[in-house]
Scaffold this motif. Structure first.
Motif, PDB file in Angstrom:
ATOM      1  N   ARG B 142     -38.174  -0.799 -24.983  1.00  0.00           N
ATOM      2  CA  ARG B 142     -39.098  -1.086 -26.178  1.00  0.00           C
ATOM      3  C   ARG B 142     -38.437  -0.639 -27.622  1.00  0.00           C
ATOM      4  O   ARG B 142     -39.067  -0.686 -28.535  1.00  0.00           O
ATOM      5  N   ARG B 162     -48.901  14.155 -14.844  1.00  0.00           N
ATOM      6  CA  ARG B 162     -48.882  13.463 -13.953  1.00  0.00           C
ATOM      7  C   ARG B 162     -48.583  11.909 -14.031  1.00  0.00           C
ATOM      8  O   ARG B 162     -48.643  11.634 -15.308  1.00  0.00           O
ATOM      9  N   ASP B 163     -48.883  11.140 -13.130  1.00  0.00           N
ATOM     10  CA  ASP B 163     -48.563   9.990 -13.076  1.00  0.00           C
ATOM     11  C   ASP B 163     -49.350   9.435 -14.247  1.00  0.00           C
ATOM     12  O   ASP B 163     -49.089   8.311 -14.872  1.00  0.00           O
ATOM     13  N   ASP B 164     -50.602   9.612 -14.262  1.00  0.00           N
ATOM     14  CA  ASP B 164     -51.739   9.235 -15.295  1.00  0.00           C
ATOM     15  C   ASP B 164     -51.113   9.400 -16.861  1.00  0.00           C
ATOM     16  O   ASP B 164     -51.238   8.544 -17.439  1.00  0.00           O
ATOM     17  N   SER B 167     -48.290   6.906 -17.757  1.00  0.00           N
ATOM     18  CA  SER B 167     -48.567   5.479 -17.878  1.00  0.00           C
ATOM     19  C   SER B 167     -49.353   5.583 -19.308  1.00  0.00           C
ATOM     20  O   SER B 167     -49.505   4.540 -20.145  1.00  0.00           O
ATOM     21  N   ALA B 168     -50.293   6.698 -19.509  1.00  0.00           N
ATOM     22  CA  ALA B 168     -50.953   6.710 -21.023  1.00  0.00           C
ATOM     23  C   ALA B 168     -49.789   6.823 -22.120  1.00  0.00           C
ATOM     24  O   ALA B 168     -50.087   5.977 -23.116  1.00  0.00           O
ATOM     25  N   ARG B 170     -46.806   5.597 -21.889  1.00  0.00           N
ATOM     26  CA  ARG B 170     -46.237   4.407 -22.261  1.00  0.00           C
ATOM     27  C   ARG B 170     -47.117   3.359 -22.835  1.00  0.00           C
ATOM     28  O   ARG B 170     -46.822   2.720 -23.744  1.00  0.00           O
ATOM     29  N   ARG B 171     -48.259   3.143 -22.726  1.00  0.00           N
ATOM     30  CA  ARG B 171     -49.534   2.414 -23.350  1.00  0.00           C
ATOM     31  C   ARG B 171     -49.380   2.907 -24.753  1.00  0.00           C
ATOM     32  O   ARG B 171     -49.535   1.966 -25.571  1.00  0.00           O
ATOM     33  N   GLU B 174     -46.462   1.861 -26.781  1.00  0.00           N
ATOM     34  CA  GLU B 174     -46.295   0.370 -26.811  1.00  0.00           C
ATOM     35  C   GLU B 174     -46.924   0.055 -27.952  1.00  0.00           C
ATOM     36  O   GLU B 174     -46.749  -0.749 -28.974  1.00  0.00           O
TER      37      GLU B 174
ATOM     38  N   ARG C  48     -59.102  -0.883 -19.948  1.00  0.00           N
ATOM     39  CA  ARG C  48     -57.831  -0.510 -20.221  1.00  0.00           C
ATOM     40  C   ARG C  48     -58.123   0.989 -20.639  1.00  0.00           C
ATOM     41  O   ARG C  48     -57.352   2.008 -20.705  1.00  0.00           O
ATOM     42  N   PRO C  52     -55.395   4.755 -15.420  1.00  0.00           N
ATOM     43  CA  PRO C  52     -54.437   4.149 -15.662  1.00  0.00           C
ATOM     44  C   PRO C  52     -53.920   3.074 -14.647  1.00  0.00           C
ATOM     45  O   PRO C  52     -54.337   3.033 -13.662  1.00  0.00           O
ATOM     46  N   TRP C  53     -53.485   1.972 -15.262  1.00  0.00           N
ATOM     47  CA  TRP C  53     -53.541   0.670 -14.390  1.00  0.00           C
ATOM     48  C   TRP C  53     -53.082   0.837 -13.024  1.00  0.00           C
ATOM     49  O   TRP C  53     -53.790   0.305 -12.135  1.00  0.00           O
ATOM     50  N   TRP C  54     -51.740   1.431 -12.742  1.00  0.00           N
ATOM     51  CA  TRP C  54     -51.455   1.058 -11.466  1.00  0.00           C
ATOM     52  C   TRP C  54     -51.900   2.211 -10.499  1.00  0.00           C
ATOM     53  O   TRP C  54     -51.777   2.320  -9.167  1.00  0.00           O
ATOM     54  N   MET C  55     -52.766   3.202 -10.982  1.00  0.00           N
ATOM     55  CA  MET C  55     -53.379   4.022 -10.094  1.00  0.00           C
ATOM     56  C   MET C  55     -55.039   3.522  -9.932  1.00  0.00           C
ATOM     57  O   MET C  55     -55.901   4.235  -9.588  1.00  0.00           O
ATOM     58  N   GLN C 157     -49.043  -6.782 -19.490  1.00  0.00           N
ATOM     59  CA  GLN C 157     -49.374  -5.601 -19.315  1.00  0.00           C
ATOM     60  C   GLN C 157     -48.625  -4.490 -18.658  1.00  0.00           C
ATOM     61  O   GLN C 157     -49.370  -3.402 -18.461  1.00  0.00           O
ATOM     62  N   ALA C 158     -47.576  -4.878 -18.198  1.00  0.00           N
ATOM     63  CA  ALA C 158     -46.928  -3.973 -17.372  1.00  0.00           C
ATOM     64  C   ALA C 158     -45.518  -3.403 -18.061  1.00  0.00           C
ATOM     65  O   ALA C 158     -45.014  -3.929 -18.985  1.00  0.00           O
ATOM     66  N   GLY C 181     -52.770  11.230  -6.305  1.00  0.00           N
ATOM     67  CA  GLY C 181     -53.014  10.715  -7.507  1.00  0.00           C
ATOM     68  C   GLY C 181     -51.805  11.073  -8.301  1.00  0.00           C
ATOM     69  O   GLY C 181     -51.602  10.204  -9.127  1.00  0.00           O
TER      70      GLY C 181
END
Lengths: 178, 199, 182
Positions: B142, B162-164, B167-168, B170-171, B174, C48, C52-55, C157-158, C181
């Motif tokens: 991006r 953490r993975d959460d 991902s946050a 990234r969102r 973006e 949203r 988080p989406w993939w979890m 969305q990905a 998690g």
């Protein structure tokens, strides 16, 4: 209808309002992309992608922001990404483009010739200088707007414009004084 | 009884995996011309011999076939991917999970240096890396400069993200980019919301 | 040359580059068509702001089903169903794509050989949304949607894949192992 009104309706989901904005800003986006990518076909792709991305994101557009600046920010990022990630199959087509433009264009030849010659001169600038020159002198943006769009500081932008002008001066003088 | 159930389940998983792998390879034979198939098979055989993930390589070859790419381009892609997988395992270590190796290969293909990848691995201590490396590659795609993106992920890893959190990150980045922020600024700013301080 | 002359020189060059191009009209029209064909923006939905989406587990799927009754189309990233009992390394992953103008949409990816005939998606939710659920092994997968037979598009969305082996990026989904998690 003013820009603000169109944008307000586009944010609410009015596709016609967004399409009207796209029509209005198409030319300036195309101009910027053509100078940045130096290829009409690539520029067209990037401009289309820019308007589609902006359409997808318009729900998040904040009222009070200037739509043009927001749109150009997306465009400049898209141009930069396209310029670095696409495999460049060709180096410069400026001369070919100029020839094709002349052949297809029905406007007075002097107008077409001047534009081609100036394009060639501007295209010879290195990317960041070219970007700064186009935003200032072609699109008429001020330095604050340019800073938002490019992510660079105002003094850095002023330096880039100065260097661009220094490089262009002899070429433009040759074009206009012959 | 539980021990037996585990054995049965494991056998089923292995059987299913072999079936799936067999199906992919059958697809490969149907989709590629003989010369391309031979060259791709040499590469997947090397990967197998080196205990590197083979499925992603087969996936690339099949993608190329479905996109009607010329055989030479398909072989080139598989070769480059294999090279990236090797580099990724070298940077992440032999105990890296297959999905981590694949995500690491993606990061290398985005231009991240092996050193930067090692630093991220070290910063993450024992947390799995797959998601953080997927986000790293996405940020670069991006427009976040690769060094800035790698630094942001390393900073987040050091803060025990953490993975959460990734991902946050990234969102948010973006959204910020689409709203007009420069990608670098967006990444550095948003990583602070994970770490709670300057990077 | 004086500063004024200097400025005039560059302004003149700028004006020359602003003169309209002969071939914008067709591209402009094509753009307006593309905008009208674009999948409608979905309203920002609560899903949203949730996990988080993939979890996201079954809760996201339930929210999606509940949303069907309101007639709003919901575009969301792939959602991974909660693990059942046992140690299965597979999860059911639901993919959703909003494309009201499409005649058909299929899912392609490394899990089905990128075969556009293998996993057609079904219209749901008032005919604006397409969805399909597939079992996927734990780990990282790449995928795309194929619209009307030959238009490969990424999932908005990905995350984007770094690889562009054949000139185009794909999308990435990570399927977690077990209930871990992070």
């Amino acid at each position: 209808m003013t820009d603000e009104a169109l944008v307000a309706r586009a944010v609410e989901g009015d596709v016609d309002a967004y399409a009207a904005l796209a029509e209005q800003y198409y030319s300036s986006c195309a101009r910027i992309a053509r100078r940045m990518l130096r290829n009409d076909a690539d520029a067209e792709d990037v401009v289309q992608e820019t308007f589609l991305r902006a359409f997808r994101a318009i729900g998040r557009f904040e009222r009070g922001r200037e739509f043009r600046v927001w749109l150009f920010t997306i465009l400049v990022n898209q141009c930069r990404t396209a310029a670095t990630s696409r495999k460049r199959r060709h180096l410069r087509f400026s001369d070919d483009e100029a020839a094709i433009a002349r052949a297809a264009d029905e406007r007075p030849i002097a107008v077409v010739e001047e534009k081609s010659a100036v394009s060639i001169a501007v295209d010879s600038l290195e990317p960041l200088l070219r970007e700064a020159f186009v935003l200032k002198y072609v699109e008429g943006l001020d330095y604050a707007e340019m800073a938002t769009i490019t992510g660079a500081g105002i003094s850095a932008l002023k330096m880039r414009v100065k260097r661009a002008c220094d490089a262009l001066r002899p070429k433009l003088e040759a074009i206009y004084h012959e | 009884m539980k021990g037996l159930r585990t054995v049965v389940l494991s056998s089923l998983i292995i059987a299913f995996a072999s079936l799936a792998a067999g199906a992919q390879e059958a697809r490969l034979r149907r989709s590629l011309d003989a010369e391309t198939l031979a060259n791709v098979t040499k590469l997947t055989d090397s990967a197998r011999a080196e205990s590197l993930p083979v499925d992603p390589l087969i996936g690339v070859a099949l993608e190329g076939a479905q996109r009607h790419a010329p055989g030479g381009r398909i072989v080139g892609a598989v070769r480059d991917y294999l090279k990236a997988l090797r580099g990724s395992r070298s940077a992440l270590g032999n105990d890296a999970a297959p999905s981590e190796i694949v995500s690491g290969a993606g990061a290398l293909l985005s231009g991240v240096s092996p050193d930067a990848l090692r630093r991220i691995r070290d910063a993450a201590t024992r947390r799995p890396l797959t998601v953080s490396l997927v986000v790293l590659a996405d940020l670069i795609a991006r427009g976040v400069p690769k060094d800035t993106a790698a630094r942001a992920i390393e900073t987040a890893a050091r803060a025990n993200a953490r993975d959460d959190d990734y991902s946050a990150l990234r969102r948010y980045v973006e959204q910020d980019i689409l709203a007009g922020a420069s990608p670098a600024a967006a990444a550095m700013l948003r990583v602070r919301s994970i770490t709670g301080g300057p990077p | 040359m004086s500063d004024v002359d200097d400025e005039e020189l560059f302004e003149r060059a700028g004006a020359a580059l602003r003169s309209p191009s002969a071939n914008d009209a067709a591209a402009r029209e094509a753009l307006v068509h593309a905008i009208r064909d674009e999948p409608r923006r979905s309203p920002v939905t609560t899903s949203r702001k949730a996990s988080p989406w993939w979890m996201a587990f079954a809760a996201a799927a339930v929210a999606f089903v509940a949303g069907l009754g309101t007639g709003r189309s919901m575009s969301r990233p792939p959602s991974v169903a909660k693990a059942g009992s046992g140690d299965s390394a597979e999860r059911r992953v639901e993919f959703v794509f909003v494309a009201p103008a499409a005649r058909n949409v299929s899912l392609v990816g490394d899990f089905n050989g990128w075969d556009a005939t293998a996993t057609p998606m079904r219209r749901t939710d008032g005919r604006t949304t397409w969805s399909v659920a597939v079992p996927l092994a734990a780990g990282r997968h790449v995928y795309a949607f194929v619209v009307d037979g030959n238009d490969w598009v990424t999932d908005p969305q990905a995350p984007l894949s770094p690889e562009q082996w054949f000139g185009q990026r794909n999308s990435v989904v990570v399927v977690p192992v077990g209930d871990r998690g992070s």
